[in-house]
Design an enzyme around this catalytic site. Sequence first.
Site, PDB file in Angstrom:
ATOM      1  N   SER B 140      80.511  21.366   2.426  1.00  0.00           N
ATOM      2  CA  SER B 140      81.703  20.530   2.308  1.00  0.00           C
ATOM      3  C   SER B 140      82.804  21.058   3.210  1.00  0.00           C
ATOM      4  O   SER B 140      82.881  22.264   3.469  1.00  0.00           O
ATOM      5  CB  SER B 140      82.211  20.534   0.866  1.00  0.00           C
ATOM      6  OG  SER B 140      83.476  19.906   0.796  1.00  0.00           O
ATOM      7  N   TYR B 153      85.373  25.113  -6.257  1.00  0.00           N
ATOM      8  CA  TYR B 153      84.359  24.338  -5.533  1.00  0.00           C
ATOM      9  C   TYR B 153      84.304  24.813  -4.078  1.00  0.00           C
ATOM     10  O   TYR B 153      83.231  25.081  -3.526  1.00  0.00           O
ATOM     11  CB  TYR B 153      84.735  22.857  -5.605  1.00  0.00           C
ATOM     12  CG  TYR B 153      83.830  21.907  -4.868  1.00  0.00           C
ATOM     13  CD1 TYR B 153      82.586  21.562  -5.375  1.00  0.00           C
ATOM     14  CD2 TYR B 153      84.236  21.315  -3.664  1.00  0.00           C
ATOM     15  CE1 TYR B 153      81.764  20.661  -4.707  1.00  0.00           C
ATOM     16  CE2 TYR B 153      83.420  20.417  -2.986  1.00  0.00           C
ATOM     17  CZ  TYR B 153      82.193  20.090  -3.517  1.00  0.00           C
ATOM     18  OH  TYR B 153      81.380  19.205  -2.862  1.00  0.00           O
TER      19      TYR B 153
END
Lengths: 453, 249
Positions: B140, B153
């Site tokens: 990501s 995250y």
Amino acid sequence: MIRQQTIAGWGNYKPQPCRVTRPHTLEALGRAVACADARTVIARGLGRSYGDAAINPPGHTVETTALNRMRAFDESTGVLCADAGVSLGEVVAHLLPRGWFLPTTPGTRFVTLGGAVAADVHGKNHHRDGSFGKAVKRVELLLADGRVVNASRTENAELFRATLGGMGLAGMITAVELQLRRTETAYCDVTYRRASGLARALELMEQTNADYRHSVAWIDCLARGAALGRCVLMLGNDAAVDDLPEHHRHRPLQPPRRRSKNVPFDFPPCVLGPTTVRAFNKLYYARHGDARKVVDFDTFFYPLDSIGHWNRIYGKRGFIQYQALLPPDQAHDGLVELLEAIGEAQLGSFLAVLKKSGESGEGLMSYMFPGYTLALDLPNTGAPLERLVDKLDHILLNRNGRLYLAKDATTRPDTLAAMYPNLDRLRQVKATYDPNHRFVSAQARRLGIVEDA
Amino acid sequence: MSENVLVLGATSGIGQPVCHKLAARGCALVLAGRRENELQRMADDLKVRYQAAASVATFDAMALDTHKAFIDSAIAQADHQLDGVLLCQGYLPDQQEAQADFAEAKRTIDVNYTSAVSLLEPVAAHMAERRAGWIAVIGSVAGDRGRMSNYLYGSAKAGLSAYLQGLRNRLAHAGVHVLTIKPGPVDTPMTEGVVDTNKPTVATAEQVAADIDKAIRKRKNVLYTPWFWRPIMAVIRTIPEFVFKKMKM
């Protein structure tokens, strides 16, 4: 996940705030239908019904488009079993190159299988092949009590009849088993014939329909007097490989892709005034002489699909599509009355479509019966539109005609009841399978199909 | 020639459309994930749409000590010739909740980072031995810099990114290719209600899947998708820490 969203049908007529969910698994769908905070639910596919059939403002609107698995396909028999959220376009994209096409198709491929069954849709081949439901062998439904059941002509037959054309009110359609039809090419051999007026158009249709699988007329509904009902007939048959131009013969099932365009925003009202529409219709009629040519399926069946969001051309207030069906003996006089009323109202409509219909659908609420059907767009002008549709409804009632629930956005309960003699049967089946009225749409409420919900 | 591809987290929002791309170009797929029923539905769908070979295998990304045995059986399921592995499982927590509850933080780290290590090491050994294959992993842009709004995250994805750099370096000598995929926000079930899908920077899963498929075929090392995240993240990475820490990102 529930989102708050203001939605309407494809006509963008009177959008309403709704609570919308889009389940991604069958379990999540089960939870959405059983959801305790929603007293009622209705399924929504790709939102192509024009009116308020797939919205449910006080309850939940459940989008089925994330449940779009094809389950099984038999290459030898052409029987496809797929989730209700699979679109006709997906079926065509994957199975037409293998020589299978839809049994019939409405004018857009952005319709889910579930929606096609729920409205028992029809296409240009109705006079020959009947409506969509005729090719449906079985449906799988999620009922109000959470059970998943099959319905077909032999199993739960009453539920099956209540599902074809039943607008999702008996249970939520979760899968459809459909008989596709073989095709040698993805092209139609099309003949264009002009008709100078309504009587001539009906006569031509009577004469030619036996020879053509597909038949439809584009009618200029602003033409008056002797030219009233003048139109261009499009008559087509599936093309054989030998009918294709040389350069398409090596890939008869995969025509070259067309570029698609988009309408980026709602058009201002002046764009589709009576003057522009009249000019367009004149030009359209003048350009189409009597001719014959080979056209690919996309161009023939889905002329508007290449223009994304074409509904925005009618502007922010939206439009309705009025579709009238008349029995053969009332067709000519009824159509004259309808066209005159529309002409007098000076409400610009783009091209309207006239088609000869074949046998009656099997569903309790199936739209079609033998006769003629006229469909046209009417922009939302507020009170003048309401007056016009009242008048059109009145003409239809006097002529034993019928409105199409997939298009309807305006009619009244007593009008509907007079047009659909099996409405009470539908209510009885619904009382058996959905006694607490879990499945309700804004349309069902407006038309009193479901009382006290 | 048809490739045998194992897709871990196949039913994820990005995994699904990539599987369509792979099936469309003739790959034989082993679809792996938690929910057997949904995996089977997906396999049937790919068979109908693309006449593709697709089978299913179940695993739990959180059950780390089962992963070695799971990969061994998946390799067997792919006729002992695994040509490609796409790893898509991910878990996006609510940052506040993950700060307050370590179980949530651990879940974030395990699904996004630790499980990738426990699953990919046996894959790497198999491919290194065959001296062929590719591994593509969904990281990501959040891993490019830790931010207050999303750092649990982000840190797991950053660890994943560094792991893949090392793995790429190691496997390059064995002729095995490693692709790190860094999507920006994508409209998927994972981000539903978290990202505003009306923003023009939010991509559709189909757009991202097309980029991923192309990057796999072209043997790219690092893919930012959509492309504009590469310059954006280049700028964000260069902001000095003494400035960055005062920003609210």
